[in-house]
Design a protein around this motif. Structure first.
Motif, PDB file in Angstrom:
ATOM      1  N   PRO A 218       0.839  -1.200   0.000  1.00 37.09           N
ATOM      2  CA  PRO A 218       0.000   0.000   0.000  1.00 37.09           C
ATOM      3  C   PRO A 218       0.876   1.254   0.000  1.00 37.09           C
ATOM      4  N   VAL A 219       0.409   2.269  -0.678  1.00 38.90           N
ATOM      5  CA  VAL A 219       1.153   3.533  -0.715  1.00 38.90           C
ATOM      6  C   VAL A 219       0.589   4.446   0.371  1.00 38.90           C
ATOM      7  N   ALA A 220       1.447   4.868   1.272  1.00 40.48           N
ATOM      8  CA  ALA A 220       0.989   5.738   2.357  1.00 40.48           C
ATOM      9  C   ALA A 220       0.558   7.088   1.808  1.00 40.48           C
ATOM     10  N   SER A 221      -0.494   7.655   2.389  1.00 41.23           N
ATOM     11  CA  SER A 221      -0.919   8.987   1.977  1.00 41.23           C
ATOM     12  C   SER A 221       0.157   9.998   2.326  1.00 41.23           C
ATOM     13  N   VAL A 222       0.307  10.979   1.459  1.00 37.25           N
ATOM     14  CA  VAL A 222       1.235  12.071   1.745  1.00 37.25           C
ATOM     15  C   VAL A 222       0.451  13.164   2.458  1.00 37.25           C
TER      16      VAL A 222
END
Lengths: 436, 446
Positions: A218-222
């Motif tokens: 999963p790509v962490a939110s910026v």
């Protein structure tokens, strides 16, 4: 207005299909939810450089991305913003599978074909893109100076998509591999197929090409970790450039995309500088002829926004004169709001833009691109209905309050771009901006 | 194979030529009023008059001030466009279908009844002089200007539409009014309409506005006739350098006078150009971008006009690769008609790219009216678009080689470099193409 069907494959890929049989073409549009805001300090520009690498061939088709598609009669392109990277092809209907196969191969199997020679070549190309579009173009460095001043250090919008030259030069093949593994996988992507296609068979083609590709981490939110209240005092900066006429940019932090007040800021842009009947065009260009042009726009971004007014001084005029008129109009709007007719005009313009944007099925801002944008930013490809409603609901009071709360003189960045050797023509008290 | 939308010809009751193509889809209509009068018709010594006149059309008419014109356009969400090329002036308007009649009425007033107030002439003229001034610091604009002036000396195509500062400074209301009266007349115009209305609805809307205007011919001699253009004298190779000290890139133009749109070689030229520099995988882009990394991208074009138009290579390359890039371009202009003719795979790719991609060129009403406008401007047969695919497919390798020999002339190309003289000057001298002419970016056309 745009009928669509949406699925999520087991590997996380979101798939949207939209049918329109008027023209015998199919549009493939693929968004990866990664942009320059996902970059780290010292490696700015990597998301955009990576986009270039996506066109250089993949494991099962290692001879360049353009040739087979141009052979099929396609047009194609890609682009990188601070928030996303998109890729698209518009093909004759019978070449849809080719486009999907090529997109899936570079998503699933790019790295085995990504050599040092390709990497170095595209790094040179990107450095030349930077020279052509920014360094060697009048006012070309203004955006960098503005982003650096509007979004404080540590904020993911502090730098521009093209990146710093030294960062692009320092990027390595290993950086590219890491970047790919982190961000280019089906769970971080949204694929739209639109045009002269049958929904069920389009989904079948997508599954045949994309089902086998593994999902990824999963790509962490910026997050916008910069202080939301920055800048706290007015910032005055200047750039000397190879330009004939000085230009003033006034910029503020503003609401994020689809955030509270975002649509109102779009309408304020229309009221201030949308066309020849707008307030600032009338005041600066028509009546007093202090400026040759003026623009105002809300820059809605995913996690934050910025609003910018710019105007170029007419020969013999000074930026302080422009500033006085612009500030006066902002004060008027903050006190009384726009006239009802000005608001109505702005809404009509934006409504018409929505309709015009429905004319093309593919390419930048075509229907396929819009479905992906809504899907990536809101989770709902059909969000255009709510998006449009935001504008119809705006009131004169909303625009007055937004002007009064968002466009404060004491929280603005004022950038003066002046001819080389004429630093004295910048607004008083401006300090030199550090950009290259 | 997809066909171009059906175009129906007609005339309004006052004689104005009309072309209509129904185009169902989103509720949008686009109109294009095309007049075959462009900057080539600028009177001698008055470069920029056509474009200034066109720019003033939306600044008010008998019934409305300029602001009122724009308020009326805004009220229907209309987009107004003004394009002035060497051969034509086009005023276009896009609006929602339900406002077609209002849009046409506004367009008719804009085209035929401009008021040209003195104050507006002065203001718009000043804006155009400012634009001209700003163009001096834009390398691509400088390169375009110097190229066209060098390739077409003393010729109607030899200046940019915007004109020169000297000529703009001298224009008065009488010049603009006179040009409009003499040249911008509906007797030579065509109204082109497309979008989500029926043919009869288009005709009825146009009758209500354009149909009430007076249609008359331009004054004799006011409109440039391509047949009367003087021959361009054959030039020797010309190298022109505009110094831009410290610039990180050189903006390049390489080319010469080539072919008119009416040339029988048109389809062969399209294929030739696609292989040489017309698309991403063209020979020149592959070498200069994808192999060498010298540039963000380059391309070539045969700009086929009513009279012979220019072939141009254009690109911006890193300064230290300027001379090598020029050598590559000149070499490829020769070799594609000589020792490196197009090979079957290249021919096949170019033909496929041109023919299979044809359908997406007519997706929107705006694209359709633009396509029709080209047929009208160049007096081409109505079935030209339907014949495009077989014509391109009929081109063979021998035809491409012959077109290259006939229309590419590296030995009399003009080479324009806008870049840092201290970096590129010595190499340009060493190319051995004759004297390098130095031009100052701060002059415009003098």
């Amino acid at each position: 207005m745009m009928d669509f069907t949406k699925w999520v494959l087991d590997n996380g890929l979101e798939v949207i299909v939209h049918e329109d049989h008027r023209c015998p073409i199919a549009a493939v549009n693929l968004w990866y939810h990664v942009g320059s805001k996902n970059e780290r300090a010292g490696r700015t520009g990597l998301a955009h450089l990576f986009e270039h690498l996506m066109f250089e061939g993949s494991a099962h088709h290692d001879t360049g991305y353009f040739a087979p598609l141009q052979q099929a009669g396609a047009s194609l392109n890609g682009s990188t913003s601070c928030d996303r990277t998109n890729y698209w092809e518009v093909v004759p209907t019978n070449a849809l599978e080719l486009a999907l196969w090529l997109e899936s191969d570079r998503l699933g199997y790019l790295l085995p074909a990504l050599t040092a020679a390709k990497f170095e070549n595209q790094r040179d190309v990107v450095l030349n893109e930077r020279r052509q579009q920014y360094e060697n173009r009048p006012y070309g460095l203004a955006l960098m100076a503005l982003m650096a001043a509007v979004f404080p250090s540590g904020h993911p919008y502090h730098w521009t998509t093209i990146g710093q030259t030294e960062d692009v030069q320092a990027a390595t093949l290993d950086d590219a591999h890491e970047f790919f593994k982190a961000f280019y996988h089906p769970g971080n992507a949204s694929l739209t197929v639109a045009g002269d296609v049958d929904t069920e068979s389009a989904l079948e083609l997508v599954r045949r090409n994309f089902d086998e590709i593994q999902g990824g981490p999963p790509v962490a939110s910026v997050v916008a970790d910069g202080d939301r209240s920055m800048p706290r005092a007015e910032v005055r900066i200047l750039l000397e450039d190879r330009v004939e006429l000085p230009r003033l940019y006034l910029a503020w932090r503003s609401p994020r995309l689809f955030g509270e007040g975002d649509a109102g800021m779009d309408l304020l842009g229309e009221v201030l500088a949308g066309g020849k009947t707008s307030r600032l065009y009338r005041a600066l260009v028509l009546d007093r002829q202090l400026a040759t042009d003026v623009s105002a726009a809300q820059g809605s971004r995913e996690i934050d926004g910025w609003f910018c007014i710019s105007a170029t001084a007419a020969p013999g005029r000074e930026l302080a004169e422009l500033d006085e008129v612009i500030s006066g109009e902002l004060n008027n709007l903050a006190d009384a709001g726009p006239e009802e007719i000005e608001l109505k005009r702005g809404i009509t313009q934006i409504e018409a833009q929505f309709v015009y944007s429905l004319q093309t099925v593919g390419g930048f801002n075509g229907r396929s691109d819009q479905l992906n944008a809504y899907n990536v930013y809101t989770g709902d490809p059909g969000f255009m209905i709510q998006d449009r409603a935001r504008y119809r609901e705006a009131t004169v009071g909303d625009l007055r309050d937004l002007t009064a709360t968002q466009l404060l003189a004491e929280r603005r960045v004022a950038l003066s771009v002046v001819p080389t050797g004429a630093a004295n023509r910048a607004l008083a008290g401006s300090v030199r901006a550090e950009v290259s | 194979m997809p066909r171009f939308p059906v175009v129906r010809d007609g005339r309004l009751s006052n004689g104005l030529a009309l072309k209509i193509a129904e185009h169902p889809g989103p509720p949008v209509v686009t109109f294009r009023l095309m007049m075959p009068v462009g900057s080539a018709s600028d009177p001698p010594g008055s470069p920029g008059l056509a474009a200034l006149t066109a720019d003033l059309l939306d600044e008010g008419n008998a019934d409305r001030t300029g602001l009122e014109v724009h308020a009326a356009l805004d009220a229907i969400g209309a987009r107004l466009g003004t394009e002035v090329s060497a051969d034509a002036t086009v005023i276009s308007l896009t609006t929602l279908s339900r406002y077609a009649s209002e849009g046409l009425a506004l367009l008719a007033d804009i085209v035929a009844r401009p008021r040209f107030d003195d104050a507006d002439v002065d203001r718009v003229r000043a804006l155009r002089r400012s634009r001209l001034r700003q163009m001096r610091s834009a390398p691509s604009a400088v390169a375009d200007r110097v190229f066209i002036e060098t390739v077409y000396p003393e010729h109607p195509y030899g200046h940019l539409g915007v004109g020169t500062d000297e000529s703009l400074a001298g224009f008065t209301r009488a010049d603009v009014f006179g040009f409009h009266q003499d040249a911008y007349q509906l007797g030579i115009a065509t109204l082109i309409a497309s979008g989500a209305l029926t043919h009869d609805q288009f005709v009825a809307s146009a009758e209500g506005s354009f149909g009430k205007l007076t249609v008359r011919q331009p004054t004799k001699g006011a409109v440039a006739e391509p047949m009367c253009f003087n021959d361009v004298r054959a030039l020797a190779t010309n190298v022109v350098l505009v110094d831009r000290p410290g610039a990180v890139q050189s903006e390049l133009r390489v080319g010469h006078v080539a072919a008119a749109r009416q040339t029988p070689d048109y389809h062969a030229l399209r294929v030739l150009n696609t292989v040489l520099g017309g698309q991403f995988v063209s020979r020149l882009n592959q070498v200069l971008r994808e192999e060498k990394g010298y540039t963000y991208g380059v391309h070539t074009v045969f700009d086929c006009r009513r009279a012979p138009g220019p072939f141009t290579f254009q690109g911006s390359v890193q300064a230290d690769a300027t001379v090598e890039s020029i050598r590559e371009v000149l070499g490829q202009m020769v070799s594609i008609g000589g020792d490196r003719p197009v090979v079957p795979a290249e021919l096949d790719l170019a033909q496929a790219a041109l023919t299979r991609g044809f359908a997406r060129g007519f997706e929107t009403a705006g694209q359709v009216v633009r396509g029709i406008g080209q047929l009208v401007l160049h007096e081409l047969p109505e079935d030209s678009y339907d014949r495009f695919v077989p014509e391109v497919e009929a081109v063979d390798i021998g035809g491409v080689t012959a077109a290259a020999k006939a229309h590419l002339h590296a030995d009399r190309a003009t080479i324009v470099v806008v870049g840092p003289a201290e970096v590129v000057g010595p190499g340009l001298d060493a190319l051995g193409l004759g004297e390098v002419i130095l031009v100052d970016a701060l002059t415009d056309g003098e």
